[in-house]
Design an enzyme around this catalytic site. Structure first.
Site, PDB file in Angstrom:
ATOM      1  N   GLU A 163       0.828  -1.225   0.000  1.00  0.00           N
ATOM      2  CA  GLU A 163       0.000   0.000   0.000  1.00  0.00           C
ATOM      3  C   GLU A 163       0.853   1.262   0.000  1.00  0.00           C
ATOM      4  OE1 GLU A 163      -2.908  -0.423  -0.801  1.00  0.00           O
ATOM      5  OE2 GLU A 163      -3.042  -2.547  -0.303  1.00  0.00           O
ATOM      6  N   GLY A 164       1.953   1.206  -0.710  1.00  0.00           N
ATOM      7  CA  GLY A 164       2.851   2.365  -0.804  1.00  0.00           C
ATOM      8  C   GLY A 164       3.925   2.300   0.267  1.00  0.00           C
TER       9      GLY A 164
END
Lengths: 596, 596
Positions: free
Chosen positions: A442-443
């Site tokens: 998620e980044g």
């Protein structure tokens, strides 16, 4: 094996004494979310996660998921399917989803403690319902009415689960490079062809159908990120009337062998002309994806808190039981062969680091939850917008700091065990391995940092920062005469002023050299996170003193806050110095010289 | 799988240009250790480790060691035995051991690069020969002549391996609690009974006999650490004439399932009346054990450097190849679909962190090596004593910092890979798991920190610190007029003065409250490590400019030093603030309130 009990006392303190959510929920129109109901939800979530999910944490790690390459079907670890059925049956999958789609309609804020407890009990298992949340959000905000009708209800009720299919072998962060293609074959209907990787819960045996939210390019797509569209592509085809049809042309090609979260399945998903429907507007898929990602990012932040809490509990038990050496100031338990290691200052340093970062982060996460509720439900448009600006600013801080701290916290907890921490049976090394994913998916932390300093600060006139500085000043003014708070308010104000000044410095430097943003980004993110937590620790002290809690609780909050200000907050000195040193020390070296 | 090439260029730079070892070796009487010979040793060590050991790193992790519970025999991973035979055959086990015991008689310093390369290539494998070193040292300094005759030669020649049997289930750090007992049964002969845990290389199939150095208590032992004696207890009995007899009454009861170093075996060893011989004086075993431990501690420090170097090499390759997003200051490779991630400042921050910590630590370790040679071989007694004082001071810094940095370095390297770093096949997660043991075994970081601030500083009038500060001042005076060095000399002098002042502060505080030592310990250790590396980076810049290296190499050293001073050295600000905050924030909380 590591144990886990739900930290209900501190969750209640955070919700009731610090954040005072009851009047907020009432004002936002959550008539059902009475203090008694919220408390019952916490209690039951604590029971479910500790008795059903926590015992499956180890088997998930040891047995993991397996792929039948002949059929492309995935078998989850023993007990996962039954636990999921109970979870869905209990209404947990739709706890905060709108009632019109079968949800419980409770505030988003109430989902935050649930997320923490699920992740603490069994992070790998928690990834199965977690990904549904993103899919639900994307469809709720961008789906057509018939898509909401057909897909949302089974997702909310937990009969189906969702995925986010973004990454491809050659692109993760840079989605503009993606190659998956969508060909129109009828009204809103497309065939999707391409390979997606790192798809969490892409295939499994928990439910009958899996709803993939897939980024792909239409034939007329402009190049780069502006040419990406979003599609909903179910494992079993779903008609507009909701009837479920044939197996769709998509399949799990392989699953990854990972460092941890082995009970969670990470799939290569091959789409081979799979039928799907466009969600939202053509070429506007990235905006829809951000809706999913922000939800998922805050969810991953909760993974960090959950792991940290479990790590702390186990390290504390061990530190009280393990007898080794005498206190430097003389035997504390002369009748025992040695003192418990909790007498040693350095063991206390490790325990208090975990405790202060975890309880502080819990408030950061819950506060973000309240902001989401305000942004969606406040009557006043200006209040909604302000809350949205602030939660957008806090999202990368929350995701990145809570996960980075979980790595530090699981490190320190394992370290308290000495060599025993490295042995599988104690369960501490699993926590460390599981934590290691959270700063990646998620980044990465680097991506969160760029989001914070770029989109959320430089591109918005530091609007979010100004709002948070306003909160600090408001609190400081209100309590500057308060004897207990005084020792925290002065340094907090100092840090707030420095935060503001550092921001101005970076933005000025960036005006002439855009690399300055990237160079400052990660140190700026950590700096921000430590000041945010200083604010929450100061507020915790004030809230604890004003609360009806017993003296020991109040004293513990005060002592933990003192530890935080003395021992953790000074890390901002190093981050500030790194920020001020600018881009030159990073950018001077030619790429060829890195191994000259 | 991660790859590895031997960093011969930087090792040569460190040995020849910075430390200038050739005249030192000549002065210390190492007639054979000519520059050409040392260089040939490096070259051949590089060839052996990269071609023989490195390819076995993954199979060691995946297959690990297995115990046959029926026989108590351990099978090492495929290829380990053959590699060990080649290693012994090549004379590597005795590279720095005295020629009278079959060694090559080379300086200890020359063993340091060998250790780094072995550990980088295959940390788990490296633990088999590593433990022999400690046994060799203990017997060399404390064994009777017949014990040296009988045990040392096979250990030096690598025909047998050694172990260090210290830890028991209820005692690791606090050896005074140990329960293993020794009963006299004849001249110097004893039967040993007890259980030891965490015994690295306690049982395996690489050699015919295993020589256990075992701590145990004699019947008349005083309680606590002053009642511990050291015994040599071989797997197969060995008579005074060196003849090998029957299987001794000791056996591996089980092996641990660990987070990493799976190719290395960690045994529970049961001694059931095993025959052994006393080494050194009765009840003086702990002194003998420290001889083994100091050697092993510096060896574990080299594990940290090896892992860091390998992590760096792989992250750098990936950062140059992986195309993702454009540089913030505009496309650097407009003909490619995206720029390689090495253009991004935050990726550079991670790479330069690893590079600066690893090349700096290499000098710390090699310097310690030269001090050991001086301490053992200098003509002048005062010079020997000074070197011994300084290396004693540097040993905990070297062990703890190099291993802690290896955790940070493998973290950053994995992070450069994004989600791919979490997948087993890339090999980065193995490095992170393997690194995790290094801050635990041979004394945790907390124990090293107490050793540094207690025995090596408070108890010795800060003698070691004064010697190191002398080195800094000598260098600063010699080069203050040097244009290239000037930018580093001023901050180095500042930090040296602060280091001295912080030491005084802590020692003063500790005079009235001994907990102050423990409270400051770990921050003091890191503070010290960062200043030591600042010294080595300043010296590296000067040495590089004066060397015959090409311009790119000189420039890279200068740029890495600038990065170090701008981005890493400021961490001392946080550590200094933590030290100054004193013991109160750690000690105030009652043990019961940690979960109030």
């Amino acid at each position: 094996m590591s144990s886990y009990r739900a930290p209900l006392k501190d969750l209640r303190f955070a919700l009731n004494d610090v954040l005072n959510v009851a009047p907020l929920f009432a004002r936002l129109g959550f008539a059902d979310a009475t203090p008694d109901l919220v408390d019952a939800v916490l209690e039951e979530a604590g029971r479910f996660t500790t008795t059903v999910l926590a015992p499956l944490n180890r088997v998930g790690d040891e047995i993991g998921c397996t792929l039948d390459t002949a059929t492309g079907e995935v078998t989850t670890p023993p007990g996962f399917k039954q636990a999921y059925a109970q979870f869905a049956e209990g209404g947990w999958t739709g706890l905060t989803a709108p009632t019109e789609f079968g949800g419980q309609g409770l505030p988003h804020t109430v989902g935050v403690p649930l997320g923490e407890m699920v992740n603490a009990a069994n992070l790998a298992w928690g990834n199965f319902p977690l990904l549904s949340h993103g899919a639900i959000e994307a469809l709720k905000f961008h789906g057509q009415p018939w898509q909401q009708e057909v897909f949302l209800k089974p997702l909310v009720e937990g009969r189906w689960t969702g995925t986010m299919c973004l990454t491809e072998p050659h692109c993760g962060t840079d989605l503009g490079l993606l190659r998956t293609r969508a060909e129109p074959v009828g009204e809103d209907t497309y065939t999707i062809t391409g390979t997606k990787i790192f798809i969490t819960a892409g295939e499994h045996d928990l439910v009958d159908n899996i709803v993939h939210l897939v980024l792909a390019k239409l034939p007329d797509a402009p190049p780069g990120p502006k040419g990406i569209s979003l599609f909903v592509v179910p494992k079993f085809q779903v008609a507009r009337d909701g009837s479920v049809g044939a197996r769709n042309a998509l399949r799990c090609g392989s699953i990854e062998h990972k460092m941890g979260i082995k009970g969670s399945v990470t799939c290569v998903m091959n789409f081979d002309g799979a039928q799907g429907y466009l969600v939202g507007q053509p070429h506007k898929g990235l905006q829809a994806m951000f809706t999913m990602m922000n939800t998922a990012r805050l969810g991953v932040g909760l993974q960090g808190i959950g792991l940290s809490e479990r790590a702390y509990q186990n390290a504390l038990v061990y530190a009280r039981e393990r007898l080794q050496s005498r206190s430097l100031s003389g035997a504390k338990f002369p009748d025992k062969p040695a003192d418990p290691i909790i007498v040693h200052p350095d063991v206390r340093r490790m325990l208090l680091s975990i405790k202060s970062l975890t309880e502080g982060a819990r408030l950061l996460a819950l506060h973000a939850g309240t902001l989401i509720d305000i942004a969606h439900h406040a009557d006043d448009a200006a209040e909604r917008e302000q809350a949205d600006t602030l939660v957008s600013f806090l999202t990368p801080i929350s995701k990145a700091c809570q996960t980075e701290w979980s790595i530090e916290n699981t490190y320190n907890a394992l370290q308290c065990f000495g060599g025993h921490g490295y042995i599988h049976e104690h369960g501490m090394e699993q926590l460390a391995r599981d934590a290691r994913i959270t700063t990646l998916y998620e980044g990465t932390t680097g991506i969160q940092s760029l989001d914070l300093i770029g989109r959320k600060t430089a591109a918005s006139g530091a609007a979010g920062l100004k709002l948070f500085l306003g909160l600090i000043e408001q609190f400081a003014s209100a309590h500057q005469g308060d004897a207990t708070a005084a020792e925290f308010i002065a340094p907090l104000r100092e840090k707030a002023a420095e935060w503001s000044e550092l921001t101005k410095t970076v933005l000025q430097q960036a005006a002439s050299n855009p690399e300055e943003l990237g160079a400052a980004s990660t140190d700026y993110l950590f700096y921000s996170g430590y000041v945010v937590l200083a604010y929450w620790w100061a507020r915790s002290v004030v809230a604890a003193q004003a609360s009806g809690h017993e003296a020991a609780f109040k004293q513990a909050k005060l002592e933990t806050a003192r530890f935080y200000f003395a021992r953790i907050l000074p890390r901002t000195l190093a981050h500030a110095a790194a920020i001020r040193s600018g881009a030159e020390p990073l950018m001077a070296m030619d790429a060829d010289r890195f191994d000259a």
